[in-house]
Design a protein around this motif. Sequence first.
Motif, mmCIF file in Angstrom:
data_model
loop_
_atom_site.group_PDB
_atom_site.id
_atom_site.type_symbol
_atom_site.label_atom_id
_atom_site.label_comp_id
_atom_site.label_asym_id
_atom_site.label_seq_id
_atom_site.Cartn_x
_atom_site.Cartn_y
_atom_site.Cartn_z
ATOM 1 N N LYS A 70 -15.579 9.971 5.671
ATOM 2 C CA LYS A 70 -16.133 9.566 6.967
ATOM 3 C C LYS A 70 -15.695 8.159 7.331
ATOM 4 C CE LYS A 70 -20.276 10.060 9.759
ATOM 5 N NZ LYS A 70 -21.661 10.588 9.795
ATOM 6 N N LEU A 71 -15.602 7.275 6.357
ATOM 7 C CA LEU A 71 -15.104 5.919 6.617
ATOM 8 C C LEU A 71 -13.663 5.977 7.119
ATOM 9 C CD1 LEU A 71 -16.482 3.989 3.505
ATOM 10 C CD2 LEU A 71 -17.236 3.712 5.876
ATOM 11 N N GLN A 72 -12.857 6.820 6.493
ATOM 12 C CA GLN A 72 -11.468 6.967 6.927
ATOM 13 C C GLN A 72 -11.387 7.540 8.332
ATOM 14 O OE1 GLN A 72 -9.615 9.318 3.854
ATOM 15 N NE2 GLN A 72 -9.534 7.634 2.396
ATOM 16 N N GLU A 73 -12.251 8.515 8.620
ATOM 17 C CA GLU A 73 -12.290 9.120 9.951
ATOM 18 C C GLU A 73 -12.630 8.084 11.017
ATOM 19 O OE1 GLU A 73 -15.406 12.028 12.253
ATOM 20 O OE2 GLU A 73 -14.878 12.569 10.197
ATOM 21 N N LYS A 74 -13.532 7.175 10.677
ATOM 22 C CA LYS A 74 -13.955 6.130 11.606
ATOM 23 C C LYS A 74 -13.039 4.906 11.550
ATOM 24 C CE LYS A 74 -18.920 7.218 11.626
ATOM 25 N NZ LYS A 74 -19.103 7.197 13.087
ATOM 26 N N LYS A 75 -12.008 4.980 10.679
ATOM 27 C CA LYS A 75 -11.067 3.877 10.489
ATOM 28 C C LYS A 75 -11.790 2.606 10.041
ATOM 29 C CE LYS A 75 -7.668 5.737 13.750
ATOM 30 N NZ LYS A 75 -6.942 6.406 12.663
ATOM 31 N N LEU A 76 -12.797 2.774 9.190
ATOM 32 C CA LEU A 76 -13.515 1.654 8.599
ATOM 33 C C LEU A 76 -12.948 1.412 7.209
ATOM 34 C CD1 LEU A 76 -17.164 2.589 9.655
ATOM 35 C CD2 LEU A 76 -15.702 0.825 10.652
ATOM 36 N N ALA A 147 -7.039 -0.579 -1.259
ATOM 37 C CA ALA A 147 -7.992 -0.593 -0.148
ATOM 38 C C ALA A 147 -8.484 -2.000 0.176
ATOM 39 C CB ALA A 147 -9.176 0.315 -0.459
ATOM 40 N N SER A 148 -8.581 -2.869 -0.826
ATOM 41 C CA SER A 148 -9.071 -4.218 -0.569
ATOM 42 C C SER A 148 -8.083 -5.048 0.255
ATOM 43 C CB SER A 148 -9.368 -4.935 -1.891
ATOM 44 O OG SER A 148 -8.207 -5.018 -2.689
ATOM 45 N N HIS A 149 -6.845 -4.568 0.404
ATOM 46 C CA HIS A 149 -5.846 -5.269 1.216
ATOM 47 C C HIS A 149 -5.919 -4.881 2.686
ATOM 48 C CE1 HIS A 149 -3.259 -5.139 -2.694
ATOM 49 N NE2 HIS A 149 -4.114 -6.135 -2.717
ATOM 50 N N ALA A 150 -6.687 -3.862 2.994
ATOM 51 C CA ALA A 150 -6.647 -3.282 4.335
ATOM 52 C C ALA A 150 -6.847 -4.290 5.460
ATOM 53 C CB ALA A 150 -7.653 -2.137 4.449
ATOM 54 N N ALA A 183 -2.218 3.831 4.186
ATOM 55 C CA ALA A 183 -1.147 4.707 4.663
ATOM 56 C C ALA A 183 -1.415 5.123 6.107
ATOM 57 C CB ALA A 183 -1.033 5.936 3.771
ATOM 58 N N GLY A 184 -2.666 5.469 6.393
ATOM 59 C CA GLY A 184 -3.025 5.837 7.756
ATOM 60 C C GLY A 184 -2.823 4.697 8.722
ATOM 61 N N ASP A 185 -3.082 3.466 8.272
ATOM 62 C CA ASP A 185 -2.893 2.291 9.121
ATOM 63 C C ASP A 185 -1.415 2.100 9.455
ATOM 64 O OD1 ASP A 185 -4.141 0.350 10.560
ATOM 65 O OD2 ASP A 185 -4.382 -1.064 8.917
ATOM 66 N N ILE A 186 -0.545 2.316 8.471
ATOM 67 C CA ILE A 186 0.895 2.157 8.700
ATOM 68 C C ILE A 186 1.406 3.227 9.655
ATOM 69 C CG2 ILE A 186 3.165 2.306 7.587
ATOM 70 C CD1 ILE A 186 1.848 0.975 5.133
ATOM 71 N N GLN A 210 7.030 6.856 0.099
ATOM 72 C CA GLN A 210 7.649 7.441 1.291
ATOM 73 C C GLN A 210 7.191 8.886 1.491
ATOM 74 O OE1 GLN A 210 11.843 6.742 1.596
ATOM 75 N NE2 GLN A 210 12.171 8.400 3.049
ATOM 76 N N THR A 211 7.149 9.653 0.405
ATOM 77 C CA THR A 211 6.702 11.048 0.485
ATOM 78 C C THR A 211 5.250 11.132 0.914
ATOM 79 O OG1 THR A 211 8.253 11.724 -1.247
ATOM 80 C CG2 THR A 211 6.392 13.182 -0.817
ATOM 81 N N ARG A 212 4.427 10.273 0.345
ATOM 82 C CA ARG A 212 3.006 10.295 0.689
ATOM 83 C C ARG A 212 2.779 9.850 2.139
ATOM 84 N NH1 ARG A 212 -1.050 9.365 -3.924
ATOM 85 N NH2 ARG A 212 -0.042 10.261 -5.726
ATOM 86 N N LEU A 213 3.528 8.860 2.587
ATOM 87 C CA LEU A 213 3.411 8.430 3.979
ATOM 88 C C LEU A 213 3.849 9.548 4.920
ATOM 89 C CD1 LEU A 213 4.664 4.731 3.863
ATOM 90 C CD2 LEU A 213 2.382 5.496 4.492
ATOM 91 N N ALA A 214 4.898 10.262 4.526
ATOM 92 C CA ALA A 214 5.357 11.384 5.350
ATOM 93 C C ALA A 214 4.278 12.445 5.469
ATOM 94 C CB ALA A 214 6.635 11.979 4.753
ATOM 95 N N SER A 215 3.526 12.656 4.385
ATOM 96 C CA SER A 215 2.454 13.650 4.422
ATOM 97 C C SER A 215 1.329 13.208 5.349
ATOM 98 C CB SER A 215 1.893 13.892 3.015
ATOM 99 O OG SER A 215 1.140 12.784 2.568
ATOM 100 N N LYS A 216 1.242 11.899 5.611
ATOM 101 C CA LYS A 216 0.240 11.361 6.526
ATOM 102 C C LYS A 216 0.727 11.355 7.981
ATOM 103 C CE LYS A 216 -3.443 10.083 4.232
ATOM 104 N NZ LYS A 216 -4.809 10.447 4.630
ATOM 105 N N GLY A 217 2.024 11.660 8.171
ATOM 106 C CA GLY A 217 2.539 11.732 9.529
ATOM 107 C C GLY A 217 3.597 10.705 9.870
ATOM 108 N N LEU A 218 4.133 9.988 8.866
ATOM 109 C CA LEU A 218 5.191 9.025 9.143
ATOM 110 C C LEU A 218 6.405 9.754 9.711
ATOM 111 C CD1 LEU A 218 5.906 5.937 8.659
ATOM 112 C CD2 LEU A 218 7.236 6.769 6.737
ATOM 113 N N ILE A 219 6.900 9.264 10.824
ATOM 114 C CA ILE A 219 8.026 9.911 11.501
ATOM 115 C C ILE A 219 9.317 9.230 11.082
ATOM 116 C CG2 ILE A 219 9.038 10.492 13.739
ATOM 117 C CD1 ILE A 219 6.161 10.323 14.871
#
Length: 241
Positions: A70-76, A147-150, A183-186, A210-219
């Motif tokens: 839920k935190l990720q969904e809310k971008k918190l 996560a603490s770097h976010a 990853a979602g932020d990037i 790179q593979t994991r970022l691609a799975s998150k939607g990196l174009i």
Amino acid sequence: MQGAQPSVLIVDGDAAQRASLGDELKRFGYQISLAPDGRIAFENFPAMAFDCIFADTVKSQGNGPEIIAKLQEKKLQIPVILTSSEPETNADLCKSLGASGFLKKPFEPNKAVETIRQLHSTALSFTYFLNIRRTLTVASWAGELHASHAPLLHRCLQEILTSNSKYVILNMQGFTGYDAVLAGDIVSFQEKIRKKPMWLVLSGLSPDVQTRLASKGLINESEIMKDLPSALQYLLSLGMG
């Protein structure tokens, strides 16, 4: 984590455990809030303005994984330390769920304090170099995705978006870890930069990240180079001036 007295939310279905941990953390100067489960936590503290959250992995004892989702969904971007007494639950599993840390129950309160301090230390050790120019902005940092770097990464990306440089290089050499929130932020940053007259070049991405970022939607329409020099050479070949 920010401020002289970091704020901590403890989510645990065991009233005695959450009160005991809360009392101990107060002794070390932390501001404490308590909740028996994730649903009540979000109802009572909708802004979730905490520096850190402790939550049990078991649904009846805190619902930690759903809190993370839920935190990720809310971008918190709040570090969550998962706790559990279940034998099959371990640090690797919790990290895969997006947790910043894991404590096996029962644990001494000083272990909780040590974990918070480690998160704080990791966040402080994260640095980035940002060179903004009208033609080219280069962002380069060292360390492991965590996560603490976010908040720092988010601030860095926001500065780039407002710079309106023609070209942007994100030099990610040194990033050996992975965090789903970052990853979602990037990926979100890439989506925003596509709406501006800017060209993004990612460099130094390890194959795993790179593979994991691609799975998150990196174009992959933005170029991904193996290192910063090759990224600069590529932009020169485009006629960057």
